[in-house]
Structures are given as C-alpha cells and as structure tokens.
Design an enzyme around this catalytic site. Structure first.
Site, short mmCIF file in Angstrom:
data_model
loop_
_atom_site.label_atom_id
_atom_site.label_comp_id
_atom_site.label_asym_id
_atom_site.label_seq_id
_atom_site.Cartn_x
_atom_site.Cartn_y
_atom_site.Cartn_z
N ARG A 222 -7.96 -1.36 -12.70
CA ARG A 222 -7.41 -0.29 -11.86
C ARG A 222 -5.71 -0.48 -11.93
NH1 ARG A 222 -5.42 -3.14 -7.84
NH2 ARG A 222 -6.51 -4.97 -6.99
N GLY A 223 -5.25 0.71 -11.04
CA GLY A 223 -3.98 0.56 -10.87
C GLY A 223 -3.55 -0.61 -9.84
N GLY A 224 -2.28 -0.74 -9.54
CA GLY A 224 -1.83 -1.62 -8.35
C GLY A 224 -1.92 -3.08 -8.78
N THR B 143 -4.80 -7.94 -4.40
CA THR B 143 -5.46 -7.61 -2.96
C THR B 143 -6.65 -8.36 -2.90
OG1 THR B 143 -5.96 -5.72 -1.44
CG2 THR B 143 -7.04 -5.59 -3.71
N PHE C 77 -10.55 2.75 -2.53
CA PHE C 77 -9.79 2.19 -1.32
C PHE C 77 -10.60 0.97 -0.85
CE2 PHE C 77 -12.73 5.26 0.37
CZ PHE C 77 -13.26 4.67 1.57
N ALA D 39 -5.46 -0.64 1.20
CA ALA D 39 -5.04 -0.66 0.16
C ALA D 39 -5.83 0.10 -0.81
CB ALA D 39 -5.19 -2.30 -0.56
N MET D 40 -5.12 0.78 -1.98
CA MET D 40 -5.70 1.57 -2.88
C MET D 40 -5.37 1.32 -4.38
SD MET D 40 -5.45 5.39 -0.92
CE MET D 40 -6.43 5.48 0.68
N GLY D 41 -6.47 1.40 -5.24
CA GLY D 41 -6.13 1.26 -6.66
C GLY D 41 -7.17 1.96 -7.53
N CYS E 76 -0.67 -6.55 -2.62
CA CYS E 76 0.05 -5.50 -3.51
C CYS E 76 1.53 -5.51 -3.88
CB CYS E 76 0.12 -4.24 -2.22
SG CYS E 76 -1.69 -3.43 -1.63
#
Length: 253
Positions: A102-104, A107, A189, A175-177, A206
C-alpha cells in the site's frame, strides 16, 4: 407516477457494494483475501477486453470491516527507520510486522481500531485516486461529527486529523493507505476507536514526527460502542459513494 419513476431511477443509479464485517482477523489473512478479490476483478476486466468475449461481466465491489491483532505495517514508500523497536522486542510484545504494497508509511493496527478495506472498481465510480482518498476521509469526518468530534484534513497529509492547524495539538485519528491496480482498490483506512494508543510509541506514525495520535475514546474520555461506530461508517460510506451496501456471507479461507 413521475415521482415514483424518479425515485426508482435514483435507486438504480446507486452502485451495489457487497459488505462484510469479517471480525477479528490476522492482518496477513485479510491482506491475502483482499488480494484475491482484487485479482478476481482484474481477471474480469482482462477477459472483457478479449476480442472473442461475447459475454462481458461486471466487476464486483466489496467493502470489508475488521479488527486486527497487534501489528505494524509499513507502506511501500515507508522508511524502516520509523520503526523504533527491533524484531526481538516486537516478538516479546506479541506484535507482528509486515512490509506491504500500500501507499503511506508505518502504522499500527490493533483491537479497538476499525479497519476498512474497500475493494472498488473506480471505473464504475470515477478514475481519480486523489478524489477517492478525499472521499474515504469524508466518510470518517462525517462519522466523527456524529460524536461531536471535528475531524479535518491536514494539507499534504492523507488521513483525518483533530486540530491540524494548531501547532502542538495536531493529532491523527485515522490513517489511510491504498493500492490500486487496473483501477481496482485495496487496503484503506484505520480509525482509532478504543485503540490502545501506547503501541504508537514504538513507531513514528505515518513517518510524521512531533505529532500525536488520538482515538474516539481519548477525545470523549470514555469508551464507545464499536458496533455503533461501524454502523455509522456503513451509512456514511453509502452516502459518500452513492452506494447500496449488500450484506452477504463472505468467507476467508
């Protein structure tokens, strides 16, 4: 009669999304499951592009909610230096670790945190990843508002924050990715509800230094019903994506 037809037309415009709460599940099992659903949709798209294909099929949209046992996950662009404990200490604390696609950055996922995984064909919504991330944020902002918590966006930082413009008080609550392949999404998320925030002390969440992490419990100074939060997320998902969630029995092998 015209009003009835208009209502039916609006209903038909809604995208159908299969929903499943998969409960408490190991991170890797949920990741593999998402990957399987994504690849099924990628195959549908690939088959539809074949010149000999007469029977073209629609892709299937999904929205999964779950909780994970304690785990740190690092995004593909993340820095391992943002993990502040070594493998031995993680093992002693019973925390898993995964490099993800994933991105990010780094976490934490754990019990008391709601993790949402939409597996959506954005070609059936819009082909805009930036808009997709903003709409995921909007779902959480609307959900927090129902608890009288003002969730906001922070410029240049994906996710949902409390007081992002107040130096020293900025705190991240969600948080999101994501990953996207052939416009099919996965990952999503992580909303801190009744999360044990002490786990975040072992990482630079993050990859953002000098900013706090918070939860609904911390903001309200009381535990909240996590099932109630899930219902609000589902309602706001339908609103933001103009979708209809369909409950069905999805099984993780």
């Amino acid at each position: 009669m015209l009003l009835i037809l208009q209502i039916k037309s609006i209903a038909l415009d809604k995208q159908e999304v299969i929903f499943k709460d998969i409960g408490v599940v190991d991170y890797k099992d949920a990741w593999d499951y998402q990957e399987d659903l994504l690849q099924q949709n990628v195959k549908v798209k690939s088959d539809n592009r074949q010149p000999t294909t007469d029977d073209r099929r629609l892709t299937t949209n999904y929205f999964l909610l779950c909780e994970h046992p304690a785990v740190y996950t690092l995004g593909k662009s993340g820095k391992v230096e943002n993990v502040l404990i070594d493998d031995d200490e993680m093992q002693r604390k019973g925390i898993q670790f995964f490099n993800t696609n994933r991105g990010g950055d780094i976490t934490f996922h754990g019990i008391g945190q709601i993790v949402g995984y939409p597996i959506l064909d954005l070609e059936r919504f819009y082909t805009d990843i930036g808009r997709y991330l903003r709409e995921l944020e909007e779902i959480i902002i609307l959900t927090l508002a129902e608890y009288n918590i003002k969730g906001e966006r922070s410029k240049g930082e994906t996710g949902v924050w409390i007081e992002p413009g107040v130096i020293g008080k900025e705190r991240k609550i969600c948080a999101m990715g994501v990953r996207c392949s052939r416009w099919i999404t996965m990952h999503g998320f992580a909303l801190n509800v009744n999360t044990d925030l002490s786990y975040f002390n072992n990482i630079i969440p993050c990859g953002i230094e000098n900013k706090q992490v918070t939860s609904i419990e911390k903001e309200l100074n009381k535990k909240v019903d996590i099932e109630d939060v899930k219902e609000k997320i589902k309602k706001n998902f339908e609103k933001v994506f103009n979708a209809q969630l369909l409950n069905t029995e999805l099984m993780i092998d």
